[in-house]
Design an enzyme around this catalytic site. Sequence first.
Site: not given
Length: 261
Positions: A148, A239
């Site tokens: 990520e 998230e």
Amino acid sequence: MRLAVQENLVPGDSLPEKFEIALRAGFDALELRGGGDLALEARLPELRRALAGGVVMPTICVDMTHFIGDFDAGRRADAVRQLSSQLAVAGELGCVGVTTPASWGQFSLRLPPFTPPRPPEEDREVLAEALAVLGERAAHHGVLIMLEPLNRYENHMVNTLAQAAALCASPAVRITADTYHMNIEEDDPCGALADAAPYLGHVQVSESNRNQPGTGHIDWAAHLAVLDAIGYDGHLALECRLRGEPVAALTRTAAFLRGYL
């Protein structure tokens, strides 16, 4: 595309209870958090019961204090060990894979002292070495290790989808795109998603202000249209920070996102 929410955002005392609340709010799955000290492995009895009870857990997001790009060799090795354990858990649960950044909060080129203790070429070497090991282990378990990119203030090594794609040397190494970080780092977020399509393994969603989608200025219609056009059929995992009472905020967020799906 389906909607997931990270387990820590949902109230409840157990995964089945959290999953039921998430379903009522409009989500399809829970994204697990993978803590350090082999915490996810220690949760295997709980996770096996949840899986047998029908809880859908497609992805795992690492939640540790040190990562594969750490400046300290011992901490890097421990991050590989921790992630290897999480990949094994992912394989047993039938997950897509595990998401990790290169590092988090370790160094920023945009804040003093500005000069990192390791040159960029060594950054790439340590990341490539760790991802080679984790790619093999991910392939062994039939899952993905997903890198990520984080924004410039949280990480100095991998900030864009293109930088992450350059490290995908194995079919088992893929990218997690996070809309919050993309909002800061990508000149053209939708173009970056389209370019990264061959390497895209997972998508996490959050607003420009790090709160839930619908509270900031990200162009969700454009983002989700690109994901649809490139054939992304995975989960959009929430998230973020939640603004408002959690269940009400989750319900509004699921309805908001489904309006573009």
